[in-house]
Design an enzyme around this catalytic site. Sequence first.
Site, short mmCIF file in Angstrom:
data_model
loop_
_atom_site.label_atom_id
_atom_site.label_comp_id
_atom_site.label_asym_id
_atom_site.label_seq_id
_atom_site.Cartn_x
_atom_site.Cartn_y
_atom_site.Cartn_z
N CYS A 30 0.83 -1.21 0.00
CA CYS A 30 0.00 0.00 0.00
C CYS A 30 0.87 1.27 0.00
CB CYS A 30 -0.91 -0.02 1.22
SG CYS A 30 -1.87 1.47 1.48
N CYS A 33 -0.16 3.91 2.53
CA CYS A 33 0.23 3.50 3.88
C CYS A 33 1.67 3.92 4.15
CB CYS A 33 0.10 1.98 4.05
SG CYS A 33 -1.57 1.34 3.80
#
Length: 105
Positions: A30, A33
């Site tokens: 991600c 993230c």
Amino acid sequence: MAVIQATDADFQSVLQNNERVVVKYFADWCGNCRLFSPKFKRMSENEEFAGVAFVDVNAETSPETRKLAGVTNLPFFAVFKNGELVEGTATSKEEYVQDMVRKLS
């Protein structure tokens, strides 16, 4: 305070040992993230949030902890008070996460 790395094995212990907890659920793949990680670390060191435990949980390797917060998308943030889920949402906005943490006071 440093960001705590937690897994299914120790997450309940983290909740029991800290009255106020904010969790960032992430995955290695991600990008958002990864981009949020330095912001989360900076928040954990902010005096305003002293007494709040900041926790990182890999959503892919900790399915039980992920279910506990109802993670729907990543990055996902959840705040817990006295072991109970207060709020959780998928966001990449630092201001929104800060507001969530302020509600724990």
